[in-house]
Scaffold this motif. Sequence first.
Motif, PDB file in Angstrom:
ATOM      1  N   LYS A   1      12.618  -5.849 -17.757  1.00 26.57           N
ATOM      2  CA  LYS A   1      13.073  -5.694 -16.370  1.00 26.57           C
ATOM      3  C   LYS A   1      12.269  -4.598 -15.672  1.00 26.57           C
ATOM      4  O   LYS A   1      11.822  -4.756 -14.533  1.00 26.57           O
ATOM      5  N   LEU A   2      12.101  -3.448 -16.404  1.00 28.33           N
ATOM      6  CA  LEU A   2      11.317  -2.352 -15.837  1.00 28.33           C
ATOM      7  C   LEU A   2       9.862  -2.770 -15.620  1.00 28.33           C
ATOM      8  O   LEU A   2       9.242  -2.403 -14.618  1.00 28.33           O
ATOM      9  N   LYS A   3       9.374  -3.521 -16.559  1.00 32.22           N
ATOM     10  CA  LYS A   3       7.991  -3.995 -16.442  1.00 32.22           C
ATOM     11  C   LYS A   3       7.823  -4.857 -15.188  1.00 32.22           C
ATOM     12  O   LYS A   3       6.835  -4.750 -14.456  1.00 32.22           O
ATOM     13  N   ILE A   4       8.835  -5.727 -14.966  1.00 34.51           N
ATOM     14  CA  ILE A   4       8.783  -6.602 -13.775  1.00 34.51           C
ATOM     15  C   ILE A   4       8.839  -5.760 -12.502  1.00 34.51           C
ATOM     16  O   ILE A   4       8.106  -5.998 -11.539  1.00 34.51           O
ATOM     17  N   GLU A   5       9.733  -4.725 -12.513  1.00 29.75           N
ATOM     18  CA  GLU A   5       9.846  -3.857 -11.343  1.00 29.75           C
ATOM     19  C   GLU A   5       8.540  -3.109 -11.085  1.00 29.75           C
ATOM     20  O   GLU A   5       8.094  -2.977  -9.939  1.00 29.75           O
ATOM     21  N   ILE A   6       7.928  -2.595 -12.204  1.00 38.70           N
ATOM     22  CA  ILE A   6       6.640  -1.893 -12.073  1.00 38.70           C
ATOM     23  C   ILE A   6       5.574  -2.834 -11.517  1.00 38.70           C
ATOM     24  O   ILE A   6       4.772  -2.454 -10.663  1.00 38.70           O
ATOM     25  N   GLU A   7       5.609  -4.055 -12.006  1.00 39.20           N
ATOM     26  CA  GLU A   7       4.632  -5.052 -11.537  1.00 39.20           C
ATOM     27  C   GLU A   7       4.825  -5.330 -10.042  1.00 39.20           C
ATOM     28  O   GLU A   7       3.850  -5.455  -9.289  1.00 39.20           O
ATOM     29  N   GLU A   8       6.115  -5.401  -9.640  1.00 42.27           N
ATOM     30  CA  GLU A   8       6.397  -5.633  -8.222  1.00 42.27           C
ATOM     31  C   GLU A   8       5.920  -4.464  -7.371  1.00 42.27           C
ATOM     32  O   GLU A   8       5.335  -4.653  -6.296  1.00 42.27           O
ATOM     33  N   LEU A   9       6.183  -3.197  -7.859  1.00 45.75           N
ATOM     34  CA  LEU A   9       5.713  -2.015  -7.136  1.00 45.75           C
ATOM     35  C   LEU A   9       4.183  -1.997  -7.056  1.00 45.75           C
ATOM     36  O   LEU A   9       3.606  -1.647  -6.020  1.00 45.75           O
ATOM     37  N   LYS A  10       3.552  -2.377  -8.166  1.00 48.06           N
ATOM     38  CA  LYS A  10       2.087  -2.435  -8.198  1.00 48.06           C
ATOM     39  C   LYS A  10       1.569  -3.426  -7.167  1.00 48.06           C
ATOM     40  O   LYS A  10       0.617  -3.147  -6.430  1.00 48.06           O
ATOM     41  N   ASN A  11       2.235  -4.592  -7.120  1.00 47.13           N
ATOM     42  CA  ASN A  11       1.822  -5.607  -6.148  1.00 47.13           C
ATOM     43  C   ASN A  11       2.023  -5.119  -4.721  1.00 47.13           C
ATOM     44  O   ASN A  11       1.201  -5.388  -3.838  1.00 47.13           O
ATOM     45  N   GLU A  12       3.148  -4.384  -4.497  1.00 43.08           N
ATOM     46  CA  GLU A  12       3.399  -3.833  -3.157  1.00 43.08           C
ATOM     47  C   GLU A  12       2.321  -2.831  -2.773  1.00 43.08           C
ATOM     48  O   GLU A  12       1.836  -2.819  -1.636  1.00 43.08           O
ATOM     49  N   LEU A  13       1.946  -1.950  -3.758  1.00 36.20           N
ATOM     50  CA  LEU A  13       0.891  -0.968  -3.493  1.00 36.20           C
ATOM     51  C   LEU A  13      -0.435  -1.659  -3.183  1.00 36.20           C
ATOM     52  O   LEU A  13      -1.167  -1.251  -2.280  1.00 36.20           O
ATOM     53  N   ILE A  14      -0.725  -2.689  -3.985  1.00 32.58           N
ATOM     54  CA  ILE A  14      -1.968  -3.447  -3.737  1.00 32.58           C
ATOM     55  C   ILE A  14      -1.939  -4.066  -2.353  1.00 32.58           C
ATOM     56  O   ILE A  14      -2.933  -4.042  -1.617  1.00 32.58           O
ATOM     57  N   PHE A  15      -0.739  -4.585  -1.982  1.00 35.01           N
ATOM     58  CA  PHE A  15      -0.591  -5.204  -0.656  1.00 35.01           C
ATOM     59  C   PHE A  15      -0.809  -4.173   0.451  1.00 35.01           C
ATOM     60  O   PHE A  15      -1.506  -4.432   1.437  1.00 35.01           O
ATOM     61  N   GLU A  16      -0.183  -2.980   0.258  1.00 33.02           N
ATOM     62  CA  GLU A  16      -0.328  -1.931   1.263  1.00 33.02           C
ATOM     63  C   GLU A  16      -1.782  -1.460   1.349  1.00 33.02           C
ATOM     64  O   GLU A  16      -2.305  -1.209   2.441  1.00 33.02           O
ATOM     65  N   LYS A  17      -2.426  -1.353   0.174  1.00 29.59           N
ATOM     66  CA  LYS A  17      -3.830  -0.944   0.157  1.00 29.59           C
ATOM     67  C   LYS A  17      -4.696  -1.953   0.895  1.00 29.59           C
ATOM     68  O   LYS A  17      -5.572  -1.597   1.693  1.00 29.59           O
ATOM     69  N   GLU A  18      -4.432  -3.225   0.620  1.00 26.35           N
ATOM     70  CA  GLU A  18      -5.181  -4.273   1.303  1.00 26.35           C
ATOM     71  C   GLU A  18      -4.921  -4.226   2.807  1.00 26.35           C
ATOM     72  O   GLU A  18      -5.819  -4.465   3.615  1.00 26.35           O
ATOM     73  N   LYS A  19      -3.643  -3.914   3.156  1.00 23.80           N
ATOM     74  CA  LYS A  19      -3.277  -3.830   4.565  1.00 23.80           C
ATOM     75  C   LYS A  19      -4.049  -2.702   5.248  1.00 23.80           C
ATOM     76  O   LYS A  19      -4.575  -2.857   6.369  1.00 23.80           O
ATOM     77  N   VAL A  20      -4.114  -1.499   4.555  1.00 21.54           N
ATOM     78  CA  VAL A  20      -4.857  -0.356   5.094  1.00 21.54           C
ATOM     79  C   VAL A  20      -6.339  -0.692   5.227  1.00 21.54           C
ATOM     80  O   VAL A  20      -6.984  -0.387   6.232  1.00 21.54           O
ATOM     81  N   GLU A  21      -6.887  -1.342   4.163  1.00 15.30           N
ATOM     82  CA  GLU A  21      -8.300  -1.741   4.199  1.00 15.30           C
ATOM     83  C   GLU A  21      -8.570  -2.687   5.352  1.00 15.30           C
ATOM     84  O   GLU A  21      -9.588  -2.591   6.040  1.00 15.30           O
ATOM     85  N   LYS A  22      -7.646  -3.610   5.545  1.00 12.24           N
ATOM     86  CA  LYS A  22      -7.796  -4.574   6.637  1.00 12.24           C
ATOM     87  C   LYS A  22      -7.774  -3.871   7.983  1.00 12.24           C
ATOM     88  O   LYS A  22      -8.572  -4.174   8.882  1.00 12.24           O
ATOM     89  N   LYS A  23      -6.816  -2.891   8.114  1.00 14.26           N
ATOM     90  CA  LYS A  23      -6.718  -2.133   9.369  1.00 14.26           C
ATOM     91  C   LYS A  23      -7.992  -1.334   9.602  1.00 14.26           C
ATOM     92  O   LYS A  23      -8.514  -1.265  10.725  1.00 14.26           O
ATOM     93  N   LYS A  24      -8.492  -0.740   8.511  1.00 14.95           N
ATOM     94  CA  LYS A  24      -9.728   0.034   8.591  1.00 14.95           C
ATOM     95  C   LYS A  24     -10.887  -0.838   9.051  1.00 14.95           C
ATOM     96  O   LYS A  24     -11.679  -0.463   9.916  1.00 14.95           O
ATOM     97  N   GLU A  25     -10.970  -2.026   8.458  1.00 11.20           N
ATOM     98  CA  GLU A  25     -12.032  -2.953   8.844  1.00 11.20           C
ATOM     99  C   GLU A  25     -11.891  -3.367  10.302  1.00 11.20           C
ATOM    100  O   GLU A  25     -12.892  -3.512  11.012  1.00 11.20           O
ATOM    101  N   GLU A  26     -10.640  -3.552  10.754  1.00 12.92           N
ATOM    102  CA  GLU A  26     -10.421  -3.924  12.157  1.00 12.92           C
ATOM    103  C   GLU A  26     -10.890  -2.814  13.104  1.00 12.92           C
ATOM    104  O   GLU A  26     -11.523  -3.084  14.128  1.00 12.92           O
ATOM    105  N   ILE A  27     -10.581  -1.540  12.722  1.00 11.55           N
ATOM    106  CA  ILE A  27     -11.011  -0.413  13.554  1.00 11.55           C
ATOM    107  C   ILE A  27     -12.533  -0.329  13.605  1.00 11.55           C
ATOM    108  O   ILE A  27     -13.127  -0.151  14.670  1.00 11.55           O
ATOM    109  N   ILE A  28     -13.155  -0.460  12.409  1.00 10.28           N
ATOM    110  CA  ILE A  28     -14.623  -0.416  12.348  1.00 10.28           C
ATOM    111  C   ILE A  28     -15.226  -1.552  13.157  1.00 10.28           C
ATOM    112  O   ILE A  28     -16.198  -1.379  13.897  1.00 10.28           O
TER     113      ILE A  28
END
Length: 792
Positions: free
Chosen positions: A543-570
């Motif tokens: 269960k903890l592993k699944i939660e960690i995986e979900e948090l990891k996916n959320e972080l990856i999503f947020e990172k991708e979102k920031v990267e996308k925003k950065k690319e849009e600004i550039i």
Amino acid sequence: MNNKTLKVLEYYKIVEKLKEKTESSLGRELASKLVPSTDLLEVKRIQNETEEAFTLLIKRGNPPLYGIQDISIELKRAEIGGTLTPGSLLKISDSLRVSRSLKKYLSESKEDRGSNYPILEELISSLSTFKYIEDSINNAIISPEEISDNASPTLRNIRRQIISKNEAIRNKLNSIINSTSNRKLLQDSIVTIREGRYVVPVKQENKSNFPGLVHDQSASGATLFVEPMACVELNNELKELQIKEQKEIERILSELTELVEEKSESIRENQKILETVDFIFAKGKLALEIDGTKPIINNSGYINIKGARHPLLNVKKVVPIDVYIGEDFNTLVITGPNTGGKTVTLKTVGLLTLMAQSGLHIPANHNSQVSVFDNIFADIGDEQSIEQSLSTFSSHMTNIVSILENVDENSLVLLDELGAGTDPTEGAALAMSILDYLHGINVRTIATTHYSELKVYALTNQGVENASVEFDVKTLSPTYRLLIGVPGKSNAFLISKRLGLSDYIIDYAKNLISKENIEFEDVLQAIERDRIIVEENKLEAEKLKIEIEELKNELIFEKEKVEKKKEEIIQKAKEQARNILKTAKEESDEIVTELREISFEIEKEKNKKIQESQDKLKMSLDEVEQDLAKNLLEAKSSKPPKNLKIGETVEIISLDQQGTVLSAPDENGNVNVQVGIMKVNVHITTLKRVKEKAIKESQVSTKNIIKSKAQNVKNELDLRGKTLDEALLDLDKYLDDVYIAGLKQAYIIHGKGTGVLREGIRSFLKTNRHVKSYRLGHIGEGGSGVTVVELK
């Protein structure tokens, strides 16, 4: 393979399910003969067959197999000279259609990227197609009872005549029955048919008054069915047409039969291939129904089935089990309560092994492994026989005796409730002895039991492993999970207590069994308790592993979102910079355009003055040329040359130039002479022959000049930094030099700049006599900063 084992493990029920998936009686016949193979390569091949069919069914859907029929009798009849019926011909047409459709189905499947179906491709590509036979049959036959009018022009014509004749007979009969004189003689005013001929019902007493042929009479005898004499001839003609029709039909069927007979061998081979293809696709359809997978096949006795499900149980309710044997241990002892799933486990392992060896996919997870055994023996269920006066124990022991007599190393033995049905002590000892014998000869054995002694046996013997089916004491129900490595606990005391049995009875029962047994049960209880805790911890960890995986996916999503925003600004910044540069370029282009216009006006004025100077120079040259021509006409040779020939070299005295005679003197004495690039017409008196030595010296001199030019002149001229007047003078001389040197292409480098120099050079090149064509340089040649000149 032992037939009794196939029956006990319900193998024939799987065969019945397979037969239901076939499309033809031929495929069903092949499926009914299916038995497990003991050859490793053969098992792998038939597993690959099923895999190909399974993949094609998923990618392309069901293949066009409807219409496969047993046509062996029809083919035999055609070969011995018989004529096939319309129904038989339609069966052959259907078979040919299936062959053709299958080839198309597979050709479409080849378009799938990465598709590879070697077995089915080889089979289907071997099918013969005879479209002309198929079309001939379908054009001629509508149904098993009807031949088409399109079968032949003759048949069409005969049938038209029959229709016409029928109409004529009906009209004639209608006129008879509607006649006033005849109406009173008839029983009814109707027309009917007897023995294929049109008749009318006449009253018995009026027979003599109604001329005609009697064909039948009613049951009472009151009515006679008479063919009027006026219609006899018409009926005869109709009968003749019907005979002709039948003969034409027989001729058509005979021709179609001959077409089939010519290709009977190929069509028979088609039938064999089609029944095999039907059978293979039936295996693929069964795999789809049971959610089967292709197992990994070995011959080392190793079984590792993951998520196994019994194929005859409800797929939504059955609990998958993981079972393995043959690597670290070759004997597995399963303990647990009744109805806990021990017997189902045995049947599942045995049946899935039989299915795998038969080329069928098994209902288990991917990468499950199954071994190929020479024999599988099973003693499962209570086979007590009243007729043979055998008890449960005797029945089981009879089977086990037979198994021990036939077993070898490459066998799988499944024993249910080993040693049951007799004294527990003796039964347990006998069970251990049987297991020890099978273990000793390295036979893969799975046995179920209730005896605690067998649990101890599995714990204390290397190569023997305990397993148990899980039981939930809280709900007093089995979970049907198989736990390998964990011996089962009887739970009899605990279950009895939960069901309400008095404590003093349970305590007294505990005093009746040995201390060692109590301690052993306590150990098992502790093991079970620890296992449950470990299982709970494992579930929590998962269960903890699944939660960690979900948090990891959320972080990856947020990172991708920031990267996308950065690319849009550039990107936005780049667009703004691009717009600024675009505006600046437009402004600079406007300034450059204005400068060019000013420069063009200045250059235009300068060119005007240059042109005036060139015009004055040209006028001067014209005057000089006129004077020269005049001198040429006035200058005369003291001795005009005689017998001048074309090609001779002469000297023009007045010009002091040598030339080549182009034409003989005319009647006025005028001669056409080539001087350099000029052709002049002079009088013979102004000419004198040039001696051969002088000619050679002149030629040598000319060649030396040309050779010198060719060696020294370059194929490019750099005019950058010069004024237009300077550039044009250098360009004029350069073009003369390259022309003399014989170069065919030259590069004029003028740079890009304001374009004044380039435009002036292009204007000059338009009028130069040595220039064949010119163009701006390509990317690798200098672009618009270079003009490439092609010379004549």
